[in-house]
Design an enzyme around this catalytic site. Structure first.
Site, PDB file in Angstrom:
ATOM      1  N   HIS A  55      48.618  28.079  51.156  1.00  0.00           N
ATOM      2  CA  HIS A  55      48.836  29.509  50.862  1.00  0.00           C
ATOM      3  C   HIS A  55      50.143  30.009  51.458  1.00  0.00           C
ATOM      4  CE1 HIS A  55      44.151  29.865  50.681  1.00  0.00           C
ATOM      5  NE2 HIS A  55      44.634  29.717  49.458  1.00  0.00           N
ATOM      6  N   ARG A  83      34.095  25.927  49.812  1.00  0.00           N
ATOM      7  CA  ARG A  83      34.503  24.980  50.860  1.00  0.00           C
ATOM      8  C   ARG A  83      33.982  25.466  52.205  1.00  0.00           C
ATOM      9  NH1 ARG A  83      40.658  25.621  49.332  1.00  0.00           N
ATOM     10  NH2 ARG A  83      40.415  25.592  47.067  1.00  0.00           N
ATOM     11  N   GLU A 131      52.228  36.365  45.178  1.00  0.00           N
ATOM     12  CA  GLU A 131      52.672  34.979  45.211  1.00  0.00           C
ATOM     13  C   GLU A 131      53.631  34.654  44.072  1.00  0.00           C
ATOM     14  OE1 GLU A 131      49.395  32.121  46.843  1.00  0.00           O
ATOM     15  OE2 GLU A 131      48.354  33.773  45.831  1.00  0.00           O
ATOM     16  N   ARG A 159      54.587  26.372  41.145  1.00  0.00           N
ATOM     17  CA  ARG A 159      53.766  26.268  42.350  1.00  0.00           C
ATOM     18  C   ARG A 159      53.319  24.815  42.491  1.00  0.00           C
ATOM     19  NH1 ARG A 159      47.471  27.454  43.462  1.00  0.00           N
ATOM     20  NH2 ARG A 159      47.553  27.333  45.722  1.00  0.00           N
ATOM     21  N   ASP A 189      30.505  34.159  44.630  1.00  0.00           N
ATOM     22  CA  ASP A 189      30.939  35.515  44.300  1.00  0.00           C
ATOM     23  C   ASP A 189      30.709  36.424  45.504  1.00  0.00           C
ATOM     24  OD1 ASP A 189      31.211  38.149  43.370  1.00  0.00           O
ATOM     25  OD2 ASP A 189      30.569  37.597  41.349  1.00  0.00           O
ATOM     26  N   ASN A 239      51.971  27.896  37.123  1.00  0.00           N
ATOM     27  CA  ASN A 239      50.965  27.397  38.063  1.00  0.00           C
ATOM     28  C   ASN A 239      49.968  26.576  37.255  1.00  0.00           C
ATOM     29  OD1 ASN A 239      48.984  26.917  39.956  1.00  0.00           O
ATOM     30  ND2 ASN A 239      48.649  29.064  40.489  1.00  0.00           N
ATOM     31  N   ARG A 242      31.344  39.548  45.888  1.00  0.00           N
ATOM     32  CA  ARG A 242      30.760  40.845  45.523  1.00  0.00           C
ATOM     33  C   ARG A 242      29.242  40.747  45.458  1.00  0.00           C
ATOM     34  NH1 ARG A 242      34.567  41.366  40.389  1.00  0.00           N
ATOM     35  NH2 ARG A 242      33.907  39.192  40.421  1.00  0.00           N
ATOM     36  N   GLY A 272      39.570  30.720  48.049  1.00  0.00           N
ATOM     37  CA  GLY A 272      40.141  29.903  49.108  1.00  0.00           C
ATOM     38  C   GLY A 272      40.638  30.853  50.174  1.00  0.00           C
ATOM     39  N   HIS A 291      44.502  35.533  54.496  1.00  0.00           N
ATOM     40  CA  HIS A 291      44.465  35.390  53.043  1.00  0.00           C
ATOM     41  C   HIS A 291      43.031  35.037  52.678  1.00  0.00           C
ATOM     42  CE1 HIS A 291      46.154  34.048  49.048  1.00  0.00           C
ATOM     43  NE2 HIS A 291      44.981  33.433  49.058  1.00  0.00           N
TER      44      HIS A 291
END
Length: 398
Positions: free
Chosen positions: A179, A240, A383, A90, A280, A9, A282, A211, A207
């Site tokens: 995805h 985004r 993935e 990928r 982030d 990837n 979290r 992203g 997902h």
């Protein structure tokens, strides 16, 4: 479909890799080379639960691949002594040209390059990974696995934008979705966990990582998905924004915002980062818990957009057997899972068991109540394993 597959990837400044034993469904070794093209690069190679950190300088992806080979040689398993079944790559955007994993030859490589305008931030780096791997392993089948391929089953009414024919035909403007490997794996695994044949299972896959995308999967086929021409559309993400009013570029241009600044802002400075200054999740949850009003609004924006897509895709499918959460945030945020499904019991029969939800922090779990008409599942995505399996299948059929 068996053997050892090296999954690659390649990003703009990184090279991630995973050596997958397809028969065992497990990783033999994995790693990442970061800061490619910067004065000092760094790498991590993990094997048998041990991380080996490597410092060096990688001017380009070719040098990064050499470092990868050296890491396998020094820390194992040495790729030179392995009979690789395939190298699986990928590739983010396959346009309408690729509806399945494809063995790479010069023509396929040229087509991926022709698609660069559809994914200028991703396909060039993916191509670099392909080129260096083909040079290092000229006798090993190289297979491209496209993020967009799973969504090539979208019906025309789902992928067609209401714009003029010139844009649609000459500029290839349509919904592609991304995805795909994650949505394919998780929807299939959800059917298995429910004891349903894949062709009979209707699943909404969420997902949720930096992203994020949602997909309605009917009988193993993607029939609608939230990302569009690019990965910008749909859910609120780390950097985004997801769905926006299409008049925004014209509005901002009148205020002096250049197209370059607009594009950069939407890809790197929006979403959570635009709302609270960080991507982030979290940290967002910590700030929400502490009573931060700005963070609370950001969380509500994310959850509202997610709930709206769940409702829309339930309508698209007509019958929903499961809602499946996956990827970093989906797998590890009970708070967002609960908020996204709050209030859906009466309309859709989706009921979350609070205790099961809070306990589901790793691994596969069912977090819905016994009375819930729709199963709610947490399924870690795989993935790399999906890419390896698809690459091995293509190589076996070559």
């Amino acid at each position: 479909m068996s053997g050892l597959v090296l999954v690659v990837n390649a990003g703009s400044s990184s090279l991630k890799y995973d050596l997958i034993d397809v028969d065992a469904g497990a990783s033999r070794a994995s790693g990442v080379v970061e800061r490619i093209g910067e004065p000092s690069s760094r790498a991590k190679h993990s094997v048998d639960g041990v991380d080996h950190r490597i410092e060096g300088t990688c001017a380009d992806h070719g040098a990064a691949f050499e470092l990868l080979i050296d890491a396998f040689r020094e820390h194992g398993p040495d790729l030179a002594g392995l009979d690789l079944t395939a190298v699986g790559h990928r590739v983010v955007h396959g346009g309408a040209d690729f509806s399945a994993p494809t063995r790479i030859d010069d023509q396929v490589e040229a087509t991926i390059e022709r698609l660069v305008p559809l994914a200028p931030l991703h396909n060039p780096a993916n191509l670099e990974g392909i080129r260096v791997a083909r040079a290092h392993f000229p006798d090993v089948p190289q297979v491209a696995v496209f993020d967009t391929a799973f969504h090539q089953t979208l019906p025309p009414h789902a992928y067609t934008y209401a714009v003029n024919r010139t844009w649609r035909d000459e500029h290839r403007v349509r919904r592609y979705g991304f995805h795909g490997t994650s949505h394919a794996y998780v929807s299939r695994r959800a059917a298995e966990l429910l004891g349903l044949p894949v062709p009979e299972a209707n699943v909404i896959v969420l997902h949720l990582g930096n992203g994020a995308s949602a997909t309605a999967v009917a009988g193993g086929r993607s029939v609608d998905t939230s990302m569009g021409l690019s990965p910008l559309e749909g859910l609120v993400m780390g950097t985004r924004p997801g769905d926006l009013d299409p008049s925004l570029p014209a509005h901002l241009s009148r205020a002096g915002v250049s197209l370059e600044d607009y594009d950069r802002a939407l890809n790197k400075e929006s979403g959570l980062k635009g709302l609270i200054g960080t991507n982030d999740f979290r940290e967002l949850e910590e700030r929400v818990t502490s009573g931060d009003v700005e963070a609370g609004l950001a969380f509500d924006v994310v959850a509202h957009r997610l709930r709206k897509y769940i409702g829309a895709y339930a309508a698209v499918l007509g019958r929903v057997d499961a809602v499946a959460f996956t990827a970093g945030i989906g797998e590890h945020s009970p708070m967002l899972r609960a908020a996204a499904l709050d209030g859906l019991a009466d309309l859709f029969g989706i009921e979350v068991d609070p205790a099961a939800n809070e306990a589901a922090m790793s691994g596969e779990h069912r977090i819905s109540t016994a009375a819930s008409r729709v199963a709610v599942l947490v399924i870690p995505t795989a993935e790399e394993l999906e890419i390896a399996r698809e690459a091995a299948a293509v190589a076996a059929g070559a």
